[in-house]
Design a protein around this motif. Sequence first.
Motif, PDB file in Angstrom:
ATOM      1  N   ARG A  15       0.818  -1.206   0.000  1.00 21.42           N
ATOM      2  CA  ARG A  15       0.000   0.000   0.000  1.00 21.42           C
ATOM      3  C   ARG A  15       0.853   1.258   0.000  1.00 21.42           C
ATOM      4  O   ARG A  15       1.972   1.275   0.514  1.00 21.42           O
ATOM      5  N   ILE A  16       0.306   2.310  -0.594  1.00 20.34           N
ATOM      6  CA  ILE A  16       1.013   3.575  -0.746  1.00 20.34           C
ATOM      7  C   ILE A  16       1.133   4.261   0.607  1.00 20.34           C
ATOM      8  O   ILE A  16       0.175   4.322   1.385  1.00 20.34           O
ATOM      9  N   ARG A  17       2.352   4.774   0.881  1.00 25.29           N
ATOM     10  CA  ARG A  17       2.605   5.472   2.129  1.00 25.29           C
ATOM     11  C   ARG A  17       3.029   6.904   1.834  1.00 25.29           C
ATOM     12  O   ARG A  17       3.459   7.217   0.726  1.00 25.29           O
ATOM     13  N   GLU A  18       2.923   7.762   2.834  1.00 24.48           N
ATOM     14  CA  GLU A  18       3.376   9.140   2.674  1.00 24.48           C
ATOM     15  C   GLU A  18       4.873   9.134   2.375  1.00 24.48           C
ATOM     16  O   GLU A  18       5.646   8.405   2.998  1.00 24.48           O
ATOM     17  N   GLY A  39      -1.877  16.330   2.766  1.00 24.16           N
ATOM     18  CA  GLY A  39      -2.245  17.735   2.624  1.00 24.16           C
ATOM     19  C   GLY A  39      -1.994  18.303   1.247  1.00 24.16           C
ATOM     20  O   GLY A  39      -2.456  19.401   0.938  1.00 24.16           O
ATOM     21  N   SER A  40      -1.256  17.590   0.391  1.00 21.38           N
ATOM     22  CA  SER A  40      -1.001  18.075  -0.964  1.00 21.38           C
ATOM     23  C   SER A  40      -2.097  17.598  -1.915  1.00 21.38           C
ATOM     24  O   SER A  40      -2.837  16.650  -1.615  1.00 21.38           O
ATOM     25  N   VAL A  41      -2.165  18.260  -3.064  1.00 21.34           N
ATOM     26  CA  VAL A  41      -3.143  17.876  -4.079  1.00 21.34           C
ATOM     27  C   VAL A  41      -2.464  17.857  -5.449  1.00 21.34           C
ATOM     28  O   VAL A  41      -1.433  18.514  -5.664  1.00 21.34           O
ATOM     29  N   LEU A  42      -3.046  17.110  -6.353  1.00 18.54           N
ATOM     30  CA  LEU A  42      -2.644  17.114  -7.756  1.00 18.54           C
ATOM     31  C   LEU A  42      -3.798  17.679  -8.564  1.00 18.54           C
ATOM     32  O   LEU A  42      -4.926  17.201  -8.447  1.00 18.54           O
ATOM     33  N   GLN A  43      -3.511  18.685  -9.385  1.00 18.75           N
ATOM     34  CA  GLN A  43      -4.542  19.266 -10.242  1.00 18.75           C
ATOM     35  C   GLN A  43      -4.185  19.009 -11.692  1.00 18.75           C
ATOM     36  O   GLN A  43      -3.056  19.243 -12.116  1.00 18.75           O
ATOM     37  N   ASN A  44      -5.154  18.512 -12.441  1.00 18.50           N
ATOM     38  CA  ASN A  44      -4.979  18.338 -13.882  1.00 18.50           C
ATOM     39  C   ASN A  44      -6.334  18.524 -14.561  1.00 18.50           C
ATOM     40  O   ASN A  44      -7.303  18.960 -13.927  1.00 18.50           O
ATOM     41  N   ARG A  45      -6.413  18.184 -15.804  1.00 16.56           N
ATOM     42  CA  ARG A  45      -7.653  18.417 -16.557  1.00 16.56           C
ATOM     43  C   ARG A  45      -8.819  17.584 -16.055  1.00 16.56           C
ATOM     44  O   ARG A  45      -9.967  17.834 -16.401  1.00 16.56           O
ATOM     45  N   PHE A  46      -8.500  16.551 -15.250  1.00 15.39           N
ATOM     46  CA  PHE A  46      -9.560  15.683 -14.743  1.00 15.39           C
ATOM     47  C   PHE A  46     -10.093  16.138 -13.386  1.00 15.39           C
ATOM     48  O   PHE A  46     -11.000  15.527 -12.840  1.00 15.39           O
ATOM     49  N   LYS A  50      -6.734  14.603  -4.065  1.00 15.60           N
ATOM     50  CA  LYS A  50      -6.088  14.764  -2.758  1.00 15.60           C
ATOM     51  C   LYS A  50      -5.139  13.595  -2.495  1.00 15.60           C
ATOM     52  O   LYS A  50      -5.520  12.438  -2.611  1.00 15.60           O
ATOM     53  N   HIS A  51      -3.902  13.927  -2.109  1.00 10.41           N
ATOM     54  CA  HIS A  51      -2.942  12.876  -1.784  1.00 10.41           C
ATOM     55  C   HIS A  51      -3.424  12.033  -0.609  1.00 10.41           C
ATOM     56  O   HIS A  51      -3.109  10.840  -0.514  1.00 10.41           O
ATOM     57  N   SER A  52      -4.163  12.657   0.296  1.00 12.65           N
ATOM     58  CA  SER A  52      -4.647  11.928   1.473  1.00 12.65           C
ATOM     59  C   SER A  52      -5.548  10.760   1.079  1.00 12.65           C
ATOM     60  O   SER A  52      -5.642   9.763   1.801  1.00 12.65           O
ATOM     61  N   ILE A  55      -3.176   7.591   0.190  1.00 10.09           N
ATOM     62  CA  ILE A  55      -2.452   6.875   1.241  1.00 10.09           C
ATOM     63  C   ILE A  55      -3.276   5.678   1.727  1.00 10.09           C
ATOM     64  O   ILE A  55      -4.466   5.796   2.041  1.00 10.09           O
ATOM     65  N   GLY A  56      -2.632   4.522   1.754  1.00 10.44           N
ATOM     66  CA  GLY A  56      -3.311   3.300   2.192  1.00 10.44           C
ATOM     67  C   GLY A  56      -3.865   2.461   1.065  1.00 10.44           C
ATOM     68  O   GLY A  56      -4.219   1.299   1.260  1.00 10.44           O
ATOM     69  N   LYS A  57      -3.906   3.035  -0.151  1.00  7.72           N
ATOM     70  CA  LYS A  57      -4.395   2.267  -1.298  1.00  7.72           C
ATOM     71  C   LYS A  57      -3.236   1.476  -1.913  1.00  7.72           C
ATOM     72  O   LYS A  57      -2.092   1.925  -1.903  1.00  7.72           O
ATOM     73  N   PRO A  58      -3.503   0.300  -2.483  1.00  9.38           N
ATOM     74  CA  PRO A  58      -2.429  -0.459  -3.140  1.00  9.38           C
ATOM     75  C   PRO A  58      -2.036   0.185  -4.470  1.00  9.38           C
ATOM     76  O   PRO A  58      -2.857   0.859  -5.108  1.00  9.38           O
TER      77      PRO A  58
END
Length: 323
Positions: A15-18, A39-46, A50-52, A55-58
């Motif tokens: 699983r993905i960790r910080e 607390g960070s975010v990714l912004q794109n055309r979609f 939220k990075h939060s 976290i915890g997802k495979p």
Amino acid sequence: MIATDPSEKLSLYRRIREGDLVIVYERHDSMKAVKVAEGSVLQNRFGVFKHSDWIGKPFGSKVFSNKNGFVYLLAPTPELWTLVLSHRTQILYIADISFVIMYLEIVPGCIVLESGTGSGSLTTSLARAVAPTGHVYTFDFHEQRAVSARVDFEKTGLSRLVTVGVRDIQGEGFPDEFIGRVDSVFLDLPQPWLAIPSAGKMLKPDGALCSFSPCIEQVQRSCETLKTKFTDIRTFEVLLRTYEVKEVRETSCQGDEGGSFKSPPRKKRQHSTEKGNVVEASGPGKIMAKPCGEARGHTGYLTFARLKCLPLKDNQVCSLRSA
């Protein structure tokens, strides 16, 4: 993905960790490397992601934005890293990389020398091949490129398997500490023939060398130098042809004999500007394949050679080391 601990098994399912590096897959021709931070975010055309939520997802998970758009979160394998890394120099792509690793017979536990490091595309795959007990020593004469490469190897968790040095291998040769200890040597230099004598001293008996050159004149001069202490000299040009697979609709043109395959029309009925013909969708979608217009294939020539063994005397080990 490379494990940073020798006891940790390679897995794409943890699983993905910080702090992890994630390859964000938007589409086949749009990917980016992102370091996960609470607390960070990714912004794109979609939309906004939220990075939060990551976290915890495979690795391999599909995640959604505030606009219900989605991306995939992929593990930073050497293949994907090659596609998203910063191009400080011309890089080798997957076809050449896989060929190099096979012909140099690089396996876990090998000691490999590389010059020059460049963007680290090949180095990343070499490190995975020698893991968990081998090591890659890579050199670049350009100090800033070496510093940037170290940062990238930290990001991808390879710093335990890779040591980056600043050295002019063409002028100085490889460090004497490697004499007779190395399984394989890879050269990506403007004048590889200047480094070949030093590489021969570094290799173990029957060790393998590969030189990458974009021009056939460089290949010819390198082969002239190789033939003094090397055997089984071979040069390859690796060509890769990628196909695009997509669904199309079978269409027919009124007034023409037979039909042709075109992309799915937005409407059932389209007017053609040629001869006033009308194109109508007349069948279900079919899966078609065609060559991609921008396939990344040939990047240069790969020359391989194997170190000769001197005739053996009683109780003497085969070696080409200098007296």
